[in-house]
Design an enzyme around this catalytic site. Structure first.
Site, PDB file in Angstrom:
ATOM      1  N   CYS A  72       8.196  -7.877   2.705  1.00 42.65           N
ATOM      2  CA  CYS A  72       7.426  -6.664   3.006  1.00 42.65           C
ATOM      3  C   CYS A  72       6.160  -7.016   3.782  1.00 42.65           C
ATOM      4  O   CYS A  72       5.761  -6.318   4.707  1.00 42.65           O
ATOM      5  CB  CYS A  72       7.038  -5.942   1.717  1.00 42.65           C
ATOM      6  SG  CYS A  72       8.401  -5.586   0.599  1.00 42.65           S
TER       7      CYS A  72
ATOM      8  N   CYS B 276      12.743  13.606 -19.765  1.00 35.73           N
ATOM      9  CA  CYS B 276      12.432  14.910 -20.357  1.00 35.73           C
ATOM     10  C   CYS B 276      13.698  15.748 -20.424  1.00 35.73           C
ATOM     11  O   CYS B 276      13.961  16.418 -21.422  1.00 35.73           O
ATOM     12  CB  CYS B 276      11.401  15.648 -19.496  1.00 35.73           C
ATOM     13  SG  CYS B 276       9.735  15.591 -20.153  1.00 35.73           S
TER      14      CYS B 276
ATOM     15  N   CYS C 195      13.849   0.184   4.453  1.00 36.75           N
ATOM     16  CA  CYS C 195      13.154  -1.038   4.850  1.00 36.75           C
ATOM     17  C   CYS C 195      14.064  -2.243   4.598  1.00 36.75           C
ATOM     18  O   CYS C 195      14.197  -3.114   5.445  1.00 36.75           O
ATOM     19  CB  CYS C 195      11.868  -1.213   4.044  1.00 36.75           C
ATOM     20  SG  CYS C 195      10.387  -0.622   4.889  1.00 36.75           S
TER      21      CYS C 195
ATOM     22  N   CYS D  29       5.739  -7.376   7.824  1.00 33.74           N
ATOM     23  CA  CYS D  29       5.449  -6.176   8.609  1.00 33.74           C
ATOM     24  C   CYS D  29       4.135  -5.537   8.167  1.00 33.74           C
ATOM     25  O   CYS D  29       3.276  -5.241   8.985  1.00 33.74           O
ATOM     26  CB  CYS D  29       6.566  -5.142   8.460  1.00 33.74           C
ATOM     27  SG  CYS D  29       8.049  -5.534   9.400  1.00 33.74           S
ATOM     28  N   HIS D  30       3.998  -5.322   6.873  1.00 36.67           N
ATOM     29  CA  HIS D  30       2.957  -4.412   6.396  1.00 36.67           C
ATOM     30  C   HIS D  30       1.606  -5.057   6.081  1.00 36.67           C
ATOM     31  O   HIS D  30       0.648  -4.344   5.811  1.00 36.67           O
ATOM     32  CB  HIS D  30       3.479  -3.612   5.205  1.00 36.67           C
ATOM     33  CG  HIS D  30       4.661  -2.757   5.580  1.00 36.67           C
ATOM     34  ND1 HIS D  30       4.552  -1.705   6.445  1.00 36.67           N
ATOM     35  CD2 HIS D  30       5.990  -2.827   5.243  1.00 36.67           C
ATOM     36  CE1 HIS D  30       5.750  -1.143   6.625  1.00 36.67           C
ATOM     37  NE2 HIS D  30       6.633  -1.804   5.910  1.00 36.67           N
TER      38      HIS D  30
ATOM     39  N   ARG E  20      12.988   5.205   0.858  1.00 38.00           N
ATOM     40  CA  ARG E  20      12.243   4.527   1.930  1.00 38.00           C
ATOM     41  C   ARG E  20      12.358   3.014   1.770  1.00 38.00           C
ATOM     42  O   ARG E  20      12.532   2.289   2.751  1.00 38.00           O
ATOM     43  CB  ARG E  20      10.781   4.978   1.899  1.00 38.00           C
ATOM     44  CG  ARG E  20       9.965   4.505   3.070  1.00 38.00           C
ATOM     45  CD  ARG E  20      10.456   5.172   4.347  1.00 38.00           C
ATOM     46  NE  ARG E  20       9.877   4.550   5.544  1.00 38.00           N
ATOM     47  CZ  ARG E  20      10.338   3.450   6.099  1.00 38.00           C
ATOM     48  NH1 ARG E  20      11.378   2.828   5.588  1.00 38.00           N
ATOM     49  NH2 ARG E  20       9.773   2.952   7.176  1.00 38.00           N
TER      50      ARG E  20
ATOM     51  N   HIS F 293       5.341  22.129 -21.466  1.00 41.21           N
ATOM     52  CA  HIS F 293       4.150  21.781 -20.685  1.00 41.21           C
ATOM     53  C   HIS F 293       3.339  22.971 -20.190  1.00 41.21           C
ATOM     54  O   HIS F 293       2.315  22.770 -19.526  1.00 41.21           O
ATOM     55  CB  HIS F 293       4.544  20.908 -19.493  1.00 41.21           C
ATOM     56  CG  HIS F 293       5.209  19.620 -19.875  1.00 41.21           C
ATOM     57  ND1 HIS F 293       4.529  18.560 -20.426  1.00 41.21           N
ATOM     58  CD2 HIS F 293       6.511  19.240 -19.806  1.00 41.21           C
ATOM     59  CE1 HIS F 293       5.379  17.566 -20.658  1.00 41.21           C
ATOM     60  NE2 HIS F 293       6.588  17.956 -20.300  1.00 41.21           N
TER      61      HIS F 293
END
Lengths: 278, 155, 107
Positions: free
Chosen positions: A193, A130, A239, A196-197, A235, A96
């Site tokens: 989800c 990769c 949750c 809350c969000h 994360r 790359h």
């Protein structure tokens, strides 16, 4: 009282109790945004980055590359980029070249559909493919320094660019699965989800100000709680544990599909990697 | 059967509500501070028994820490920081931490300012103190209360 | 101990008070945490001393305890009067030492 009515009544009370809990200390996202002033880039078409749900002290850490602990992982990623590893005797740079040119914008389009795999692949998985296929090296473990460093470095190289994942074509069924995950109740608290969000974003749950769940451009992020950088899937696990649901493993198909949905929810928001969050 | 089902859900409803509100209250309204004796003992250890004067320095921390694991601190003393008049050191103390002494900064006139910034761990909501030792042998003290919420989202 | 990041202004005027920012990768294991699997306390392992020098003169130092957050950040100031070098040193409890250097042109 008929059976049905009694049941409905209970559901109603349950929701009311939950709502009361959420609203105990209500704060408004609107006021957060108003205070932010020149932080307008963190809001696109009404979609707000978690940055706008952070304290000014936390924002200040993200704003300063010499206060932001995540930059330690960016530096390590830049070193790893040039390091030869595996039986093929290659480094990332062997194929790359200059990462600052070749990797610019790459972060914004992951996860994406890979025909060969017949499913989505996210950035961490692409890095490891990769390694195993091209470098003949061992894959790095999730949420360990090397994979975090490389993902954080590649994310950092797209900093400021708008998130732009593809959700049509072959990605569409996986996007739908991710969306379904987002809206499906799970765990002992029987919450999704969205409870809350979406429904309660901008309000406090205990002392935490709920964000809109648009962390698509933020992770790997430096969390004050973790005192280090961590993946979006870590994360998600947190949750899921909070609502007392069995979490999936980092890299599980369920989380990769959810990641696509969350990154689509973050469309147009700038890449902040390494973001700083509570 | 229906009766049993409703009872179970009622209890759970209650538990969710109670859990949330109790935690909020615990996190936001109780300010744990060391007893005056405990605090005085810590200060005396630094000052060698001398009584520090309030003011003449600044201790800045967020009123509510987003997470107790990483709490930003800024501390400074008002001095010209010259050979004749300078702040020698500032010690940061959090009396409700398992080890109350968090850190100490040592300055010289070359520092230019008696200023330092760091990030610390706070076990619980408490009063944090900064004690400065001046070149003339006097001591100053600054205090601030930081609310630390327990738990937090996303394990 | 991991690598350190240091920010020192490249240039300044004589008499200026400059701000220096430092960051280093370290777990700062406080000794209070327990291993979730074994239930045993994880032994304390922290950086306990940081020193900053300007042209060989220590102008700032700091003692750290387990209460300093992981990946320690520390910012402080220095009054500069001539061009020269800065040297920053972090000592951890196991005797490991990390050093970072920077230079400044003062006009």
């Amino acid at each position: 009282m008929s059976t049905k009515n009694a049941y409905m009544d209970t559901i109603g009370r349950k929701l009311a109790a939950l709502a009361a809990g959420f609203l105990l200390t209500a704060g408004l996202a609107a006021s957060t945004a108003a205070l932010a002033g020149d932080k307008s880039k963190y809001e696109v078409d009404g979609r707000k980055s978690g940055y706008l749900y952070s304290n000014p002290e936390t924002q200040a850490i993200e704003d300063d590359d010499f206060a932001n602990g995540g930059m330690l992982w960016v530096e390590k990623g830049a070193e790893l980029w040039k390091k030869v590893d595996g039986k093929a005797g290659k480094s990332c740079a062997s194929c790359h070249g200059d990462a600052e040119k070749s990797m610019k914008g790459v972060y914004t389009v992951y996860p994406k559909y890979v025909k060969k795999l017949g499913k989505l692949e996210n950035l961490e998985q692409r890095i490891n493919r990769c390694r195993t296929e091209k470098m003949k090296a061992k894959p790095w473990k999730w949420d360990k320094d090397n994979l975090l460093a490389m993902a954080t470095y590649i994310g950092y190289l797209s900093r400021g660019m708008p998130m732009n994942v593809k959700i049509d074509g072959p990605a569409a069924p996986f996007f739908e699965k991710g969306k379904e995950f987002f809206f499906k109740r799970r765990g002992q608290l029987d919450m999704s989800c969205k409870h809350c969000h979406i429904d309660n974003a901008g309000k406090h749950i205990r002392a935490d100000l709920l964000s809109e769940g648009r962390g698509g451009g933020a992770f790997p992020a430096y969390r004050l709680k973790w005192q280090k950088v961590g993946s979006l899937h870590r994360r998600f696990k947190g949750c899921n544990k909070n609502i007392r649901a069995q979490p999936y493993k980092q890299g599980a198909d369920e989380y990769v599909n959810l990641e696509l949905f969350v990154k689509w929810r973050s469309r147009g928001l700038p890449v902040e990697v390494p973001a700083v969050r509570r | 059967m229906n009766h049993v089902k409703i009872k179970v859900m009622d209890r759970r409803t209650f538990l969710i509500g109670a859990g949330v509100s109790a935690a909020t209250l615990a996190g936001l309204s109780t300010i744990a501070s060391a007893t005056p004796e405990e605090a005085a003992a810590f200060i005396a250890k630094i000052t060698g028994g001398k009584k520090p004067t309030e003011g003449g320095m600044k201790l800045e921390m967020p009123e509510i820490a987003e997470n107790g694991a990483t709490v930003p601190v800024k501390v400074s003393a008002d001095t010209p920081q010259t050979d004749k008049d300078y702040c020698k050191s500032i010690t940061i103390i959090a009396t409700k931490n398992p080890y109350p002494r968090l850190c100490a900064f040592h300055f010289t006139p070359r520092s230019g300012k008696a200023f330092a910034s760091i990030r610390v761990r706070m076990a619980t909501t408490q009063e944090v103190m900064a004690v400065a030792e001046m070149s003339d042998g006097s001591f100053r003290i600054a205090r601030t209360t930081v609310k630390v919420t327990i738990g937090g989202c996303g394990g | 101990m991991g690598k350190a990041r240091v920010k020192v202004p490249k240039t300044a005027k004589a008499g200026d008070i400059i701000t220096i920012k430092t960051l280093i990768k370290h777990k700062m294991e406080s000794g209070n945490r327990k291993d979730k699997k074994t239930g045993k306390k994880i032994p304390r392992h922290i950086i306990d001393k940081f020193t900053a020098k300007y042209n060989g003169e220590v102008f700032f130092s700091s003692d750290w305890e387990g209460g300093v957050s992981a990946n320690p950040y520390c910012a402080f100031t220095c009054r500069v009067d001539k061009s020269g070098d800065f040297e920053f040193t972090w000592h951890d409890e196991k005797g490991e030492v990390t050093t970072a250097k920077a230079s400044i042109t003062v006009s």
